[in-house]
Design an enzyme around this catalytic site. Sequence first.
Site, short mmCIF file in Angstrom:
data_model
loop_
_atom_site.label_atom_id
_atom_site.label_comp_id
_atom_site.label_asym_id
_atom_site.label_seq_id
_atom_site.Cartn_x
_atom_site.Cartn_y
_atom_site.Cartn_z
N GLU A 1 0.83 -1.21 0.00
CA GLU A 1 0.00 0.00 0.00
C GLU A 1 0.86 1.25 0.00
OE1 GLU A 1 -2.87 -0.73 -0.79
OE2 GLU A 1 -2.81 -2.83 -0.17
N HIS B 1 2.15 1.94 -3.48
CA HIS B 1 1.12 2.50 -4.36
C HIS B 1 1.17 4.03 -4.39
CE1 HIS B 1 -1.41 -0.41 -6.25
NE2 HIS B 1 -1.80 -1.01 -5.14
N GLU C 1 -1.68 -2.47 -10.04
CA GLU C 1 -1.63 -3.62 -9.14
C GLU C 1 -0.52 -4.60 -9.50
OE1 GLU C 1 -2.91 -3.55 -6.43
OE2 GLU C 1 -4.58 -2.16 -6.59
#
Length: 878
Positions: free
Chosen positions: A303, A306, A325
């Site tokens: 995360e 990202h 992803e």
Amino acid sequence: MKTETPQIIHRQDYTPPPFLVDHVDLDVQFHSDAVLVTSHLQLRRNPAVAPGQPLQLDGHGLATLSVAIDGQPLGANDYTCTDSALIIDNPPDALLLSTLTRIDPDHNTSLSGLFRSKDGYFTQCEAQGFRRITWFPDRPDIMSRYTVTLHADKASLPVLLANGNPVGWGDEGLDRHWVKWEDPFAKPCYLFALVAARLDVLRDRFTTASGRSVQLAVYVEPGKLDQCAHAMDALQRAMRWDEETFGLECDLDHYMIVAVGDFNMGAMENKGLNIFNTKYVLARSDTATDGDYQNIDRVVAHEYFHNWTGNRVTCRDWFQLSLKEGLTVFRDQEFGADMHSRAVTRIREVRALRATQFPEDAGPMAHPVRPDSYIEINNFYTSTVYEKGAEVVRMIQTLIGRPAFRRGMDLYFERHDGQAVTCDDFVAAMADASALDLTQFKRWYDHAGTPRLRASGSYDPSLQRYRLTLSQSRPTAPGEPFHIPVAIGLNGPDGADLPLRLLGESHCAERGRTTRVLSLTAGEQQFVFEDLPVAPIPSLLRDFSAPVILDYDWRNEDLSHLLTHDSDPFNRWEAGQRLASRLILAAAEDLTAGQPVRWPQSFAAAAAQVLGQASADPAFAAEVLTLPGEATLAEEVAAVDPDALHAARNGLRRFLAEQLHDELRQCYESLRPNGPYQPTPAAAGRRALRNLCLGYLNELDDFEMRTLALRQFASADNMSDQFAALGTLAQYDCHESTEALAAFYERWHDEALVVDKWLSVQASSRLPETLATVRRLLSHPAFDLHNPNKVYALINTFGSNHVRFHAADGSGYHFLATQIGQIDALNPQVAARLTRRFDRWRKFDATRQGHARSALESLRAIDGLSSDVHEIVGRALG
């Protein structure tokens, strides 16, 4: 009502948005009976789109109280409002659109948009949850700056969080307060987040490479602060790794993680405010296993990564989901390899890929890494998009090399920072940075199915040459070969790798090289290696250099040789897996035919050799000695007999336990803990091997071994050892199992995540009465049909119990269908994921197929079935 025919969305139909949203100003008022959302959207026509189109915004479950343009209220005839759209036919080219809506998050069981959990309010907006909060053009290619002001009761909701940095706060009378947040970076609405809750917080700081100080915070439910330290440490290690590996710094003054027990996903990368499932944050040695600690490392890192690969550069449309992803999974895999054992990390990745993505590629939900169409985007958060997408990125790095890959990443951010782009843009940056034409390679993004790679070799002793022939095939597109990187080595009879030099190459150019990557770009190619004094044993697809099914006719003695000597650890493991698979599948055929099974002593000898060398790398030895799973084995046969497959695999385990009893017991005793628990890779590897030995020893199913397991269960000072012992005992119908299960629940009934382990260990048992146990647990206080973690722990785990779910009488199929129908009315995303357990129903015998079809038809007949489940059932039935 009957389910309406869902609309199919096609990638080729993409058009740019007619309006852009430069700024979003939200004011959110939390009250006891509702939440009021005032939205001010600064819109302008997109200059790239022909003028004259109406303004259309998306919504779901919104009670619209007012609509205004530039401060002037609109009458009921000035716009059209339906359950899902707000349309203004002739808006100005630039306007401030203001809406006031009322929403009811307390009854939002879908857990999409804004929803209530026991400690407060949380959001989940990916993929299309923002439309449940306010009217908005809900698509990822609209990137906007956000300012958010939250108002709530001070006592019940003391923590008010949103994306970005806090810019103001204060009191509103005696019992309410407000906080204003501003995100300095434009983002798509799916990255929006807010939290209004009662939470405890662990704070720390991180100093970036450029000297900036970032305030870090991990928020958890009250009383759980003692389980946050590892998540904070993982975050700081991920931040440092991203700086050192890719030169990427945190770009905000605040970075926050919030854990919630009701969450459909593992975690969400909302800009600066990551919202996590508690299972990927909370860890303490007595409540979390080594696997939990490692998962927290990877998910926290994923995360955080990202922030650049997904947030600063996002996807233009949902068909490009793997752009963020697949790339970010690859990045968290590399982080995991650097933090832990690179070899073991790679083995576990491929084991999972074969167990989930390969069957997906062969089933009714097969789709390309970049899908061509979808009905419900939530159904495409799949292993293909994530894990196969990561393999595609890995292949690019393999083909162009790490230095060029880093240049490609730098170029990607230089070109596209702040933009919503496509997979083609990413590949173009890599091609330009490496000067390698990747046009053919891009077929990996656009074709479904797992390629099959066939290899054959011949040695000419007179010329001292070895000819390797490689060919590829795909039934979905036979005339369009992929660009496949095939990493190989050639192993000699003495166990040493032989130098690799292709015919005609300069001697000095390849001197001493023992692994090289061959580019297979045609349907069939030959590669000739020279200056080889002996016939080699080929080591193919080293480090699993491409996600393909490899066919090569190794003899059993060749595989034993590679298992012992191959310098590539992945292929050492792979050789053992191939040997075990051959034995188990042959035994299953014998059992189906009513023939006796005879296990070769040579396999036990190979396993004994692995045990004898285990002290050098216990984690690797544990992986080598773990037999292929039943679902993975099932993919290797045309028609599956799950009972025979189950019996054969367990038969081989018992054979090894009988033949290696002394070695297994000695290894178990030698790995006794010699100090307090540490979640280090070395210590985790020792525990993994010790617990594997315990599992094998209990295949003997005698009193002494059950007592050994019960003793470990009672004396363990950490969850890894305690749960391993419980999992071992749960496979047997004995009083030790009953005692351990009761004691485990009695001790841990107040720890939700540990109770999930208690549910899952019973649902995964191989005992014949497992389904009856699962049915009883549905009414147990520990289970809650509304909570995704509980549903996954009990119902989804049973769905992955290969032999019990695929029971010949169809009881497993009908049980799961009934549960899916109930859950679909509450949470369609969770129901859809459970429905995927039916993907491979056509691989079984006619009786089982009949039961599975009946269960699927019963689902399709449900009135008001969600589009999520409808799509999966429809594709499964064909």
